[in-house]
Design a protein around this motif. Structure first.
Motif, short mmCIF file in Angstrom:
data_model
loop_
_atom_site.label_atom_id
_atom_site.label_comp_id
_atom_site.label_asym_id
_atom_site.label_seq_id
_atom_site.Cartn_x
_atom_site.Cartn_y
_atom_site.Cartn_z
N GLY A 109 0.87 -1.17 0.00
CA GLY A 109 0.00 0.00 0.00
C GLY A 109 0.90 1.22 0.00
N TYR A 110 0.40 2.34 0.42
CA TYR A 110 1.26 3.52 0.60
C TYR A 110 1.85 3.45 2.00
CZ TYR A 110 -2.61 5.38 3.34
OH TYR A 110 -3.59 5.54 4.29
N ARG A 111 3.01 4.04 2.21
CA ARG A 111 3.59 4.06 3.55
C ARG A 111 2.83 5.06 4.41
NH1 ARG A 111 5.50 0.59 6.10
NH2 ARG A 111 6.88 1.92 7.29
N TYR A 141 5.28 0.57 -3.90
CA TYR A 141 5.98 0.90 -5.15
C TYR A 141 6.87 2.12 -4.91
CZ TYR A 141 6.61 2.19 -10.04
OH TYR A 141 7.16 2.51 -11.26
N ALA A 142 6.34 3.10 -4.18
CA ALA A 142 7.09 4.33 -3.91
C ALA A 142 8.33 4.06 -3.05
CB ALA A 142 6.19 5.36 -3.24
N THR A 143 8.22 3.14 -2.10
CA THR A 143 9.38 2.82 -1.26
C THR A 143 10.50 2.24 -2.10
OG1 THR A 143 7.95 2.39 0.65
CG2 THR A 143 10.16 1.48 0.74
N LEU A 161 3.84 8.63 -6.83
CA LEU A 161 3.97 7.19 -7.03
C LEU A 161 2.86 6.42 -6.30
CD1 LEU A 161 7.85 6.91 -6.67
CD2 LEU A 161 6.52 6.68 -8.79
N ASP A 162 2.52 6.87 -5.09
CA ASP A 162 1.45 6.22 -4.34
C ASP A 162 0.10 6.37 -5.04
OD1 ASP A 162 3.02 5.22 -2.27
OD2 ASP A 162 2.75 6.99 -1.01
N LEU A 163 -0.13 7.52 -5.65
CA LEU A 163 -1.39 7.73 -6.38
C LEU A 163 -1.45 6.86 -7.62
CD1 LEU A 163 -1.76 11.58 -5.91
CD2 LEU A 163 -3.25 9.81 -4.93
N GLN A 164 -0.31 6.66 -8.29
CA GLN A 164 -0.27 5.72 -9.41
C GLN A 164 -0.67 4.32 -8.95
OE1 GLN A 164 3.39 5.68 -11.71
NE2 GLN A 164 3.58 7.90 -11.52
N TYR A 165 -0.11 3.91 -7.80
CA TYR A 165 -0.46 2.60 -7.24
C TYR A 165 -1.95 2.53 -6.92
CZ TYR A 165 -1.03 -1.24 -4.01
OH TYR A 165 -1.50 -2.38 -3.39
N HIS A 168 -4.07 1.90 -9.98
CA HIS A 168 -3.77 0.75 -10.84
C HIS A 168 -3.51 -0.55 -10.07
CE1 HIS A 168 -3.57 3.51 -14.20
NE2 HIS A 168 -2.73 4.26 -13.51
N HIS A 169 -3.68 -0.56 -8.75
CA HIS A 169 -3.27 -1.75 -7.99
C HIS A 169 -4.19 -2.95 -8.23
CE1 HIS A 169 -6.32 -0.31 -5.16
NE2 HIS A 169 -6.31 -1.52 -4.63
N ASN A 170 -3.56 -4.11 -8.14
CA ASN A 170 -4.27 -5.38 -8.18
C ASN A 170 -3.35 -6.42 -7.54
OD1 ASN A 170 -2.47 -6.49 -10.23
ND2 ASN A 170 -3.60 -5.25 -11.73
N LEU A 171 -3.81 -7.65 -7.40
CA LEU A 171 -3.02 -8.68 -6.71
C LEU A 171 -1.72 -9.00 -7.43
CD1 LEU A 171 -5.79 -11.11 -5.41
CD2 LEU A 171 -4.48 -9.42 -4.11
N LEU A 172 -1.73 -8.93 -8.75
CA LEU A 172 -0.52 -9.21 -9.52
C LEU A 172 0.54 -8.13 -9.26
CD1 LEU A 172 0.74 -11.17 -11.52
CD2 LEU A 172 -0.19 -9.79 -13.37
#
Length: 191
Positions: A109-111, A141-143, A161-165, A168-172
């Motif tokens: 997730g986001y930190r 992803y951002a970390t 970067l967190d907003l991109q995640y 677009h996030h999913n289990l993959l």
């Protein structure tokens, strides 16, 4: 599905890594006594505050005036010797497995940030509030691509970067981030 995987994986990791928990706790205690666990208020899902748990890596008097200070990446005198090792190898984050099991956090997730810094970020970019739609994570992803955030510039870059995640996030993607995090830690890469 993500929450179910978080529960199962965090429970397994708490058992598997329990010897490592003991080793870290004993090392902290031998160098700088109690407490070995440090907790701090962070903001997570739906903007609710929670206590994040970490192995203590700094001296007890690291913030004597209770004024938040960002970590100086190189040479922060507040870090203990054991604490520096734990941070460099991300072992200080192990107690966050309990946060994942409780539902405060997810593996990816986001930190989560301290309210003090969120207030500063929101003044510059109110999009931060969008992150409250998901649970914060142990890794992100951002970390991986932005590292520790020790400046406001890096905090704002991490937000992008967190907003991109978020969008677009999913289990993959989560599996890929977990794999890259594991490889980075095992290879000794600093981030």
């Amino acid at each position: 599905m993500k929450r179910l995987l978080d529960i199962i994986l965090s429970a397994i990791c708490l058992v598997v890594f329990s010897p490592l928990f003991v080793i870290c706790a004993v090392a902290i205690y031998l160098e700088d006594r109690l407490p070995v666990i440090y907790s701090q208020e962070r903001v997570g899902l739906h903007g609710r505050t929670f206590r994040i748990y970490k192995f203590r890596s700094m001296r007890i008097d690291a913030e004597p005036d209770h004024e938040p200070r960002l970590l100086e990446i190189t040479g922060d005198s507040r870090l203990t010797h054991v604490g520096r090792f734990l941070r460099n190898h991300h072992l200080d984050e192990l107690p966050q497995l309990w946060n994942v099991l409780k539902g405060d956090m997810s593996f990816v997730g986001y930190r989560p940030e301290r309210p003090y810094y969120i207030n500063q970020i929101v003044k510059l970019d109110p999009r931060y509030m969008q992150l409250y739609a998901i649970r914060p994570g142990i890794t992100s992803y951002a970390t991986l691509y932005n590292g520790y955030t020790n400046t406001m510039e890096k905090m704002l870059r991490r937000l992008d970067l967190d907003l991109q995640y978020l969008h677009h996030h999913n289990l993959l993607i989560d599996a890929r981030i977990l794999l890259l995090t594991f490889v980075s830690i095992v290879s000794g890469r600093t981030f």
